[in-house]
Design an enzyme around this catalytic site. Structure first.
Site, short mmCIF file in Angstrom:
data_model
loop_
_atom_site.label_atom_id
_atom_site.label_comp_id
_atom_site.label_asym_id
_atom_site.label_seq_id
_atom_site.Cartn_x
_atom_site.Cartn_y
_atom_site.Cartn_z
NE ARG A 239 -4.14 6.99 -7.17
CZ ARG A 239 -4.04 6.62 -5.89
NH1 ARG A 239 -3.80 7.53 -4.96
NH2 ARG A 239 -4.19 5.37 -5.55
CB SER B 227 -7.54 -4.26 2.95
OG SER B 227 -7.36 -3.03 3.59
CG LEU C 136 9.88 -17.27 -4.06
CD1 LEU C 136 9.44 -17.28 -2.60
CD2 LEU C 136 10.57 -15.94 -4.38
CG HIS D 202 0.06 2.24 -9.27
ND1 HIS D 202 -0.17 1.95 -7.94
CD2 HIS D 202 -1.04 2.93 -9.70
CE1 HIS D 202 -1.35 2.42 -7.60
NE2 HIS D 202 -1.90 3.03 -8.62
NE ARG E 121 -1.44 6.39 1.45
CZ ARG E 121 -1.38 5.49 2.42
NH1 ARG E 121 -1.15 5.87 3.66
NH2 ARG E 121 -1.54 4.21 2.14
CG ASP F 46 -2.10 0.94 1.08
OD1 ASP F 46 -2.37 1.39 -0.05
OD2 ASP F 46 -2.75 1.24 2.10
C1 FPP Z 1 -1.41 0.26 -3.54
O1 FPP Z 1 -1.15 1.63 -3.43
C2 FPP Z 1 -1.32 -0.16 -4.93
C3 FPP Z 1 -2.18 -0.97 -5.58
C4 FPP Z 1 -3.33 -1.60 -4.91
C5 FPP Z 1 -1.96 -1.21 -7.03
C6 FPP Z 1 -1.25 -2.45 -7.44
C7 FPP Z 1 0.13 -2.58 -6.96
C8 FPP Z 1 1.20 -2.40 -7.71
C9 FPP Z 1 1.11 -1.99 -9.12
C10 FPP Z 1 2.52 -2.63 -7.11
C11 FPP Z 1 3.37 -3.47 -7.98
C12 FPP Z 1 3.10 -4.90 -7.90
C13 FPP Z 1 3.34 -5.77 -8.90
C14 FPP Z 1 3.16 -7.22 -8.68
C15 FPP Z 1 3.80 -5.33 -10.22
P1 FPP Z 1 -2.34 2.68 -3.43
O2 FPP Z 1 -2.61 3.11 -4.81
O3 FPP Z 1 -3.50 2.10 -2.70
O4 FPP Z 1 -1.69 3.85 -2.62
P2 FPP Z 1 -2.43 4.94 -1.71
O5 FPP Z 1 -3.03 4.19 -0.54
O6 FPP Z 1 -1.33 5.84 -1.30
O7 FPP Z 1 -3.46 5.61 -2.57
#
Ligand code: FPP
Length: 242
Positions: free
Chosen positions: A31, A194, A129, A35, A22, A18
Site C-alpha cells: 500500500r 468523507s 496559487l 501512497h 487499491r 482516494d
Molecule cells: C488515499 O488512498 C490515501 C490517503 C488517505 C493517504 C494520504 C495521501 C497521500 C499520501 C497522497 C499524496 C499526497 C501528498 C500531499 C503527498 P487509500 O489508501 O485510502 O486507498 P484505498 O481506498 O484504495 O485503500
C-alpha cells in the site's frame, strides 16, 4: 490540445485523493508504494493548477479517520508527507505558491509539524496559487471548533448572536482565506464526502472518477475541468434566470 475555456475555470478545486491502496494492490505492491505514487500525482496536480491559473487548491491528505489505519501505515504516510514537504519547498518558492495547513495542529507528529511550519512560514508571502493541505482534518471537527470560537467571541461581547450570518461564521473556519470550492474531485470511485469541507462544498460541483489517485495526472485533471465547464451552475435559480 485541450479545449479548456480559460474564462470559465474554477477558482477553487478541492480533491479527495482516494485509491492509493487499491492501485498498489492492482500492481501487486504494498500500500505504501501507492501512497508514494500518489505523492507524485499531488506534485503534478499542484503544477497543473499553477499552470492553469487556478488560484486555490485543497488536497485531503490525512483525515481524522485515517488514524484508525494500521500503525505502520499511519507512520509511513506521515513520513511520506514530511519528505514531500521537504522536497517540494524549493519549487513552491520558485513558483510563488503558498502552502497553508488546514486541520488540527495538535496530534501531528512533531517532526512533521516542524516541516509544515517551515513550509507555511517560508511561503506565507506568496499568492500565485494557494494550496490548502488538509492534515489531521475533519469537516465536523472544523465546524465545532468554529462554533466554539464564535461562542467565545459572543461571550466576550465581540459579536452579537443576532448578527451571526453564514458569511461571518465562515470566517471562523480554517478556510477563511479562500472562496468555497467550485469543483470537488474524488478519485477511486466512491460516491462519498468523507467529512471533507462539509460547510464549504454547499454549492460545489462534484466529479467522481473511477481512476485511482496515482493515475490522476494533468490529462485527467483536464477531463475533470472540461466536465465542470460543461455544467450549468444554478445556485438554486432556474435555468432561465442564469
Ligand atoms: C488515499 O488512498 C490515501 C490517503 C488517505 C493517504 C494520504 C495521501 C497521500 C499520501 C497522497 C499524496 C499526497 C501528498 C500531499 C503527498 P487509500 O489508501 O485510502 O486507498 P484505498 O481506498 O484504495 O485503500
Amino acid at each position: 490540445m485541450h479545449r479548456l475555456d480559460l474564462t470559465k475555470m474554477p477558482r477553487h478545486v478541492a480533491i479527495i485523493m482516494d485509491g492509493n491502496g487499491r492501485w498498489a494492490k492492482k500492481k501487486l505492491r504494498r500500500r505504501v508504494f501507492g501512497h508514494e505514487e500518489g505523492a507524485i500525482s499531488a506534485r503534478e496536480i499542484i503544477r497543473s493548477c499553477h499552470k492553469f491559473g487556478i488560484p486555490f487548491l485543497t488536497l485531503y491528505a490525512f483525515s481524522k479517520e485515517n488514524w484508525q489505519r494500521p500503525a505502520m501505515e499511519v507512520e509511513a504516510i506521515w513520513h511520506l508527507l514530511k519528505r514531500f514537504l521537504i522536497s517540494e519547498l524549493p519549487e513552491l518558492i520558485e513558483k510563488e505558491v503558498r502552502l497553508i495547513h488546514i486541520g488540527d495542529a495538535d496530534g501531528i507528529p512533531p517532526d512533521v509539524a516542524e516541516e509544515l511550519r517551515r513550509v507555511t512560514d517560508r511561503t506565507s508571502g506568496f499568492s500565485s496559487l494557494i494550496v490548502n493541505l488538509a492534515l489531521n482534518y475533519g469537516g465536523r471537527q472544523e465546524i465545532v471548533r468554529a462554533a466554539a470560537k464564535l461562542a467565545e467571541d459572543a461571550g466576550n461581547g465581540k459579536c452579537l448572536p443576532g448578527d451571526i450570518t453564514a458569511e461571518s461564521f465562515a470566517r471562523y473556519l480554517f478556510t477563511a482565506h479562500a472562496p468555497d470550492p467550485d469543483l470537488l474531485i474524488r478519485t477511486g470511485g466512491e460516491q462519498r464526502v468523507s467529512n471533507f469541507l462539509l460547510w464549504q462544498i454547499a454549492y460545489a460541483e462534484i466529479y467522481v472518477t473511477e481512476l485511482y489517485w496515482p493515475e490522476f495526472r494533468e490529462p485527467q485533471l483536464i477531463e475533470a475541468l472540461l466536465d465542470y465547464q460543461s455544467r450549468e451552475r444554478r445556485f438554486g435559480k432556474t435555468g432561465e434566470q442564469i
